[in-house]
Design an enzyme around this catalytic site. Structure first.
Site, PDB file in Angstrom:
ATOM      1  N   GLY A 293       0.823  -1.212   0.000  1.00  0.00           N
ATOM      2  CA  GLY A 293       0.000   0.000   0.000  1.00  0.00           C
ATOM      3  C   GLY A 293       0.855   1.259   0.000  1.00  0.00           C
ATOM      4  O   GLY A 293       0.533   2.246  -0.666  1.00  0.00           O
TER       5      GLY A 293
ATOM      6  N   ASN B 223      -7.669   4.021   9.203  1.00  0.00           N
ATOM      7  CA  ASN B 223      -7.141   2.779   9.776  1.00  0.00           C
ATOM      8  C   ASN B 223      -7.297   2.710  11.293  1.00  0.00           C
ATOM      9  O   ASN B 223      -7.381   1.635  11.863  1.00  0.00           O
ATOM     10  CB  ASN B 223      -5.674   2.591   9.386  1.00  0.00           C
ATOM     11  CG  ASN B 223      -4.848   3.845   9.545  1.00  0.00           C
ATOM     12  OD1 ASN B 223      -5.156   4.884   8.949  1.00  0.00           O
ATOM     13  ND2 ASN B 223      -3.802   3.775  10.339  1.00  0.00           N
TER      14      ASN B 223
ATOM     15  N   SER C  13      -3.724  -2.717  -0.431  1.00  0.00           N
ATOM     16  CA  SER C  13      -2.618  -3.504   0.135  1.00  0.00           C
ATOM     17  C   SER C  13      -3.088  -4.937   0.334  1.00  0.00           C
ATOM     18  O   SER C  13      -4.116  -5.173   0.975  1.00  0.00           O
ATOM     19  CB  SER C  13      -2.202  -2.894   1.477  1.00  0.00           C
ATOM     20  OG  SER C  13      -1.350  -3.788   2.151  1.00  0.00           O
TER      21      SER C  13
ATOM     22  N   HIS D 264      -1.974  -7.462   2.185  1.00  0.00           N
ATOM     23  CA  HIS D 264      -2.007  -8.112   3.505  1.00  0.00           C
ATOM     24  C   HIS D 264      -3.126  -7.625   4.409  1.00  0.00           C
ATOM     25  O   HIS D 264      -3.308  -8.145   5.502  1.00  0.00           O
ATOM     26  CB  HIS D 264      -0.637  -8.022   4.192  1.00  0.00           C
ATOM     27  CG  HIS D 264      -0.255  -6.676   4.723  1.00  0.00           C
ATOM     28  ND1 HIS D 264      -0.298  -6.387   6.063  1.00  0.00           N
ATOM     29  CD2 HIS D 264       0.184  -5.551   4.105  1.00  0.00           C
ATOM     30  CE1 HIS D 264       0.111  -5.137   6.253  1.00  0.00           C
ATOM     31  NE2 HIS D 264       0.413  -4.616   5.081  1.00  0.00           N
TER      32      HIS D 264
ATOM     33  N   THR E 255      10.563  -7.203 -11.649  1.00  0.00           N
ATOM     34  CA  THR E 255       9.953  -8.511 -11.902  1.00  0.00           C
ATOM     35  C   THR E 255       8.832  -8.757 -10.892  1.00  0.00           C
ATOM     36  O   THR E 255       8.988  -8.500  -9.702  1.00  0.00           O
ATOM     37  CB  THR E 255      11.021  -9.616 -11.814  1.00  0.00           C
ATOM     38  OG1 THR E 255      12.014  -9.322 -12.798  1.00  0.00           O
ATOM     39  CG2 THR E 255      10.426 -10.999 -12.084  1.00  0.00           C
TER      40      THR E 255
ATOM     41  N   CYS F 298       5.015   4.440  21.122  1.00  0.00           N
ATOM     42  CA  CYS F 298       6.065   4.713  22.096  1.00  0.00           C
ATOM     43  C   CYS F 298       7.354   5.013  21.343  1.00  0.00           C
ATOM     44  O   CYS F 298       7.971   4.132  20.771  1.00  0.00           O
ATOM     45  CB  CYS F 298       6.255   3.502  22.988  1.00  0.00           C
ATOM     46  SG  CYS F 298       7.351   3.819  24.342  1.00  0.00           S
TER      47      CYS F 298
END
Ligand code: PLP
Length: 380
Positions: free
Chosen positions: A66, A145, A193, A195, A231, A319
């Site tokens: 993404g 998100n 994206s 995943h 590729t 953090c």
């Protein structure tokens, strides 16, 4: 409970990609038939992605993630925008867009970041006012998100189109969770994206509407019709094609069973934990996401204790070098500092179960009480 971070690869997608990790290792650009048969699989995957989002196969460019799609959309459209120097985006974008824009600012571009209200919604009038003759590209995410808030992207795309400006949307969190039909939209560029929708990591997509002018971001070979060199990640692309086919079959399940699980979790948490509230517009939200602020305690501490029970979620703060920075999204929404620090994002998928939801809801009140007993902000 952390599916907006990444998802389980669908078993069917793993099965389809396996031969391309072993015997069928040909290069799709080769002239010989060993490579050629691999090329045919890419054609099929491209068609499957296109079917999920309602576009034609030749409008799909495979990328590595993404982030690459977002970078290509922004940098690629600026490269064709002549003297125009203005980019319009929002304050709640993912760093893949915001970080790119802020870097471009150092190269002489002007960045306008539109704010959001307390519910995380963008002001369309503000957007209208910002677009002028100097505007090269507008980039506004489909769904956030962190909160899951869905922006009225088709309306936004039409506003931008009226002004004759290129419109990109980062749809990384939206594709596969809600229906998207590009045939009925004025979106020019859209990022996906793999995943995030049950395909493996290392593969993404940039949709480029026919006629949209963008320059390639990656230069080299002539893959992807000269639009993205390198590729192809054949196993990843094959798996993404399968994941998109599955997403299309399961899309109604997102707004029925996945939403039901999310709502069950949210209801139980709100009923059993005092001083907590949901962040973001509850009406226009991804069906899988719930961002909850727990007042007076640290999100990271909640995560660590959840982790002891094998429960994975995310917090709204990162953090960094000893200082806890609350999420830029919650800050933009005006969520008070202490509540922004105590926010947790639960994000589900079709692979979650009712038992898992009930397990989280059972463990959380004890964790919250334990931390509040230690909190200097709570008067015991
Ligand atoms: N855009 C959004 C909205 C995201 O949530 C993410 C990942 O969390 C990305 C972009 C980046 O995607 P990738 O991890 O594939 O680079």
């Amino acid at each position: 409970m952390d599916n907006n971070a990444t998802t389980k690869v669908a078993r069917e997608a793993v099965e389809e990609m396996m031969p391309y990790l072993s015997d069928l290792y040909g290069n799709p650009s080769s002239m010989h038939s060993f490579g050629g048969q691999v090329g045919k699989e890419i054609v099929q995957a491209r068609q499957r992605v296109a079917s999920l989002i309602g576009c034609s196969a030749d409008e799909i460019i495979f990328t590595s993630c993404g982030t690459e799609s977002d970078n290509t959309a922004l940098r690629g459209s600026l490269a064709t925008a002549g003297n125009k120097r203005k980019i319009i985006t929002t304050r709640v974008e993912h760093p893949a867009v915001l970080g790119t824009c802020r870097e471009l600012e150092h190269h002489g571009y002007t960045i306008v970041e539109i704010g959001v209200d307390k519910q995380g919604r963008v002001d369309l009038d503000e957007l209208r006012k910002c677009i002028d003759d100097d505007t090269a590209v507008v980039s506004i995410m489909y769904a956030n998100n962190e909160t899951g808030v869905i922006f009225p992207i088709d309306k936004i795309a039409s506003i931008v189109r009226e002004k004759g400006v290129t419109f990109h949307t980062d749809a990384v969190q939206a594709v596969g969770k809600i229906r998207i039909d590009l045939a009925k939209s004025n979106i020019d560029l859209l990022s996906i994206s793999g995943h995030k929708l049950h395909a493996p990591k290392g593969v993404g997509v940039l949709y480029v509407r026919k006629g949209t002018r963008i320059s390639p971001f990656m230069l080299g070979g002539h893959q992807e019709s000269g639009r993205r060199a390198g590729t192809e990640n054949v196993p990843g692309i094959v798996a993404l094609g399968k994941a998109c086919q599955l997403a299309r079959e399961h899309i109604d399940q997102e707004k029925t069973s996945v939403k039901k699980l999310r709502d069950r979790l949210e209801k139980k948490i709100l009923a059993s934990c005092p001083d907590c509230f949901v962040n973001g517009d509850r009406e226009n939200r991804l069906p899988n996401t719930s961002n909850i602020s727990f007042e007076y305690i640290e999100g990271e501490a909640i995560l660590l204790l959840l982790n002891k029970f094998g429960i994975c979620a995310s917090s709204g703060s990162a953090c960094t070098s000893g200082s806890l920075e609350p999420s830029h999204v919650l800050r933009a929404m005006g969520v008070p500092f202490t509540a922004a620090h105590g926010s947790i994002r639960f994000s589900l998928s079709r692979y979650n179960t009712e038992q898992e939801v009930d397990f989280v809801a059972e463990k959380l009140p004890g964790i919250v009480n334990q931390l509040r007993r230690l909190s200097p902000f709570v008067k015991n």
